[in-house]
Enzyme design. Structure first.
Site, PDB file in Angstrom:
ATOM      1  N   ASP A 194       3.496 -47.003   6.374  1.00  0.00           N
ATOM      2  CA  ASP A 194       3.361 -48.468   6.403  1.00  0.00           C
ATOM      3  C   ASP A 194       4.279 -49.040   5.305  1.00  0.00           C
ATOM      4  O   ASP A 194       5.273 -48.399   4.971  1.00  0.00           O
ATOM      5  CB  ASP A 194       1.888 -48.864   6.217  1.00  0.00           C
ATOM      6  CG  ASP A 194       1.580 -50.211   6.851  1.00  0.00           C
ATOM      7  OD1 ASP A 194       2.204 -51.201   6.441  1.00  0.00           O
ATOM      8  OD2 ASP A 194       0.730 -50.290   7.756  1.00  0.00           O
ATOM      9  N   HIS A 235       7.708 -49.254   6.218  1.00  0.00           N
ATOM     10  CA  HIS A 235       7.919 -50.607   6.747  1.00  0.00           C
ATOM     11  C   HIS A 235       8.624 -51.510   5.748  1.00  0.00           C
ATOM     12  O   HIS A 235       8.621 -52.721   5.897  1.00  0.00           O
ATOM     13  CB  HIS A 235       6.590 -51.220   7.188  1.00  0.00           C
ATOM     14  CG  HIS A 235       5.947 -50.486   8.340  1.00  0.00           C
ATOM     15  ND1 HIS A 235       4.765 -50.886   8.911  1.00  0.00           N
ATOM     16  CD2 HIS A 235       6.331 -49.381   9.016  1.00  0.00           C
ATOM     17  CE1 HIS A 235       4.442 -50.050   9.896  1.00  0.00           C
ATOM     18  NE2 HIS A 235       5.373 -49.122   9.971  1.00  0.00           N
TER      19      HIS A 235
END
Ligand SMILES: *[C@@H]1O[C@H](CO)[C@@H](O)[C@H](O)[C@H]1NC(C)=O
Ligand SMILES: *[C@@H]1O[C@H](CO)[C@@H](O)[C@H](O)[C@H]1NC(C)=O
Length: 403
Positions: free
Chosen positions: A217, A240
């Protein structure tokens, strides 16, 4: 003669103020064996160290230790410094019953003047629980435990340790002041759910430098209520990217004020720098005074992205604009390759358009080699998309400005 006495007294003074007491988990019954649960031994070690005086070292020697939830709670009233030195590897139990809902594996709370170091590993053993994470597309859900959570602590240094395969976030810094992260390694597979590298919330004065983060993430997520967050020399990927947000989810949220990200590299991440806020946010807040400077992006899908229409569940009332006001943001000297054609996306709130957004020396190639119609040798142009914003531009602009 007089000088000798002074030197002698100085020496005495120094040696007493540096008096260190060592609290070794093995002396409190830790076995470092897969057959043994070392949770209680660690808690007993903490109790002794925290209630001692002067400078204390909580010491975890070489070996692999298995534990459930560990809450290390202060204040340690008579300590001038607590050093938590891990030479070995700590492994979290895979049985989720050993952890509180929405809790942490290891939590430090109300501990000031804390250093966590030693070159050791915090292994969350997340592989076994990632399949049980139901938070992917839900706005509200029970969270799995974060590996290392710091709460309401001042003057903390987290240095030279590794966080491996957290069940949920790797590291969370909450309501803390003057917090330094340096020389830290964060590792989890690119497809592991919600394994944010370092999440920061309601904190003041957080610096992160010389840190390598590859995870599933956000490498770093800067949530609500933070000020003076400074990030440099971070390698991010997979992951991310570095996110400000998501903002605007809950009614109690505070402003974000003062964020810098400099001299960092992103490799094969989905985003580079992302500022995101929920649609239909319940309260007006500000996200302001942010500078992103000297960043290299290698094969990043969305190198620069502001998304104020964030709504992963598609259930947040699409007609209501975000109430988060973004202002005074500079993107400067950011370059590299984008793996999608939208190298720059500035999707601001239609209710509160972004103010004083500056782009200076932006240079992206679109590496289309992954797309179906890619022709070798034909470079594809990168594009910029904007809505609800009038940015100002200086220096090189590739892609060209979008207005
Ligand atoms: C701190 O030290 C003082 C003086 O030695 C002692 O009376 C007190 O109990 C100590 N406090 C804690 C929390 O250990
Ligand atoms: C902007 O943020 C920087 C870095 O955190 C800080 O030093 C500065 O004081 C802030 N400026 C304003 C006008 O708030």
């Amino acid at each position: 003669m007089g000088l000798k006495i002074v030197l002698f007294l100085c020496f005495l003074g120094v040696s007493t103020s540096f008096a260190q007491q060592m609290f070794n988990v093995k002396d409190f019954g830790a076995k470092a064996s897969p057959q043994n649960e070392d949770t209680q031994a660690f808690l007993d070690t903490w109790k002794a160290a925290c209630s001692s005086g002067g400078e204390a070292t909580f010491y975890v020697p070489e070996g692999t230790y298995y534990t459930g939830a560990l809450s290390f709670i202060g204040p340690c009233k008579n300590l001038t410094r607590m050093t938590f030195t891990v030479k070995g590897t700590l492994k979290a139990f895979t049985d989720l019953g050993k952890f509180a809902k929405d809790g942490a594996w290891i939590m430090f709370g109300w501990v000031n003047d804390l250093t966590v170091n030693g070159g050791g590993v915090f292994d969350g053993q997340g592989t076994a629980s990632w399949g049980k994470n139901k938070c992917g597309n839900q706005k509200y859900c029970n969270l799995l435990p974060t590996s290392l959570k710091f709460h309401a602590s001042k003057n903390v240094v987290l240095q030279d340790v590794t966080s491996l395969n957290s069940k949920f976030f790797h590291i969370a810094v909450l309501q803390s002041t003057n917090f330094k992260v340096t020389g830290v390694t964060v590792t989890a597979p690119g497809d592991s759910p919600n394994t944010d590298g370092i999440h920061i919330e309601r904190s003041v004065g957080v610096t992160i430098s010389h840190t390598n983060i590859g995870t599933g993430d956000d490498c770093i997520s800067i949530g609500e209520g933070n000020s003076h967050v400074s990030i440099d020399n971070v390698n991010c990927g997979p992951g991310h990217g570095i996110s400000v947000g998501s903002l605007g989810k809950y009614p109690y949220e505070g402003d974000v004020d003062g964020v810098t990200v400099t001299s960092s590299t992103f490799t094969k991440t989905t985003n580079g720098i992302r500022i995101k806020s929920w649609q239909a946010s319940p309260k007006k807040t500000l996200a302001r005074n942010m500078t992103f400077d000297n960043l290299v992006m290698n094969n990043v899908q969305n190198p620069i992205i502001i998304d104020q229409e964030y709504c992963p569940s598609k259930r947040c009332g699409a007609q209501t604009p975000s109430l988060v006001q973004i202002k005074d943001v500079t993107f400067k000297n950011i370059r590299g390759t984008a793996s999608s054609e939208n190298a720059v996306t500035l999707r601001c709130s239609s209710g509160y358009p972004c103010q004083n957004l500056v782009l200076e020396d932006i240079n992206f190639k679109y590496d289309g080699s992954a797309t179906w119609n890619y022709v070798k040798g034909h470079e594809l142009p990168a594009k910029a998309f904007c809505s609800s914003v009038k940015a100002s531009y200086k220096g090189v602009q590739i892609p060209p400005p979008c207005q």
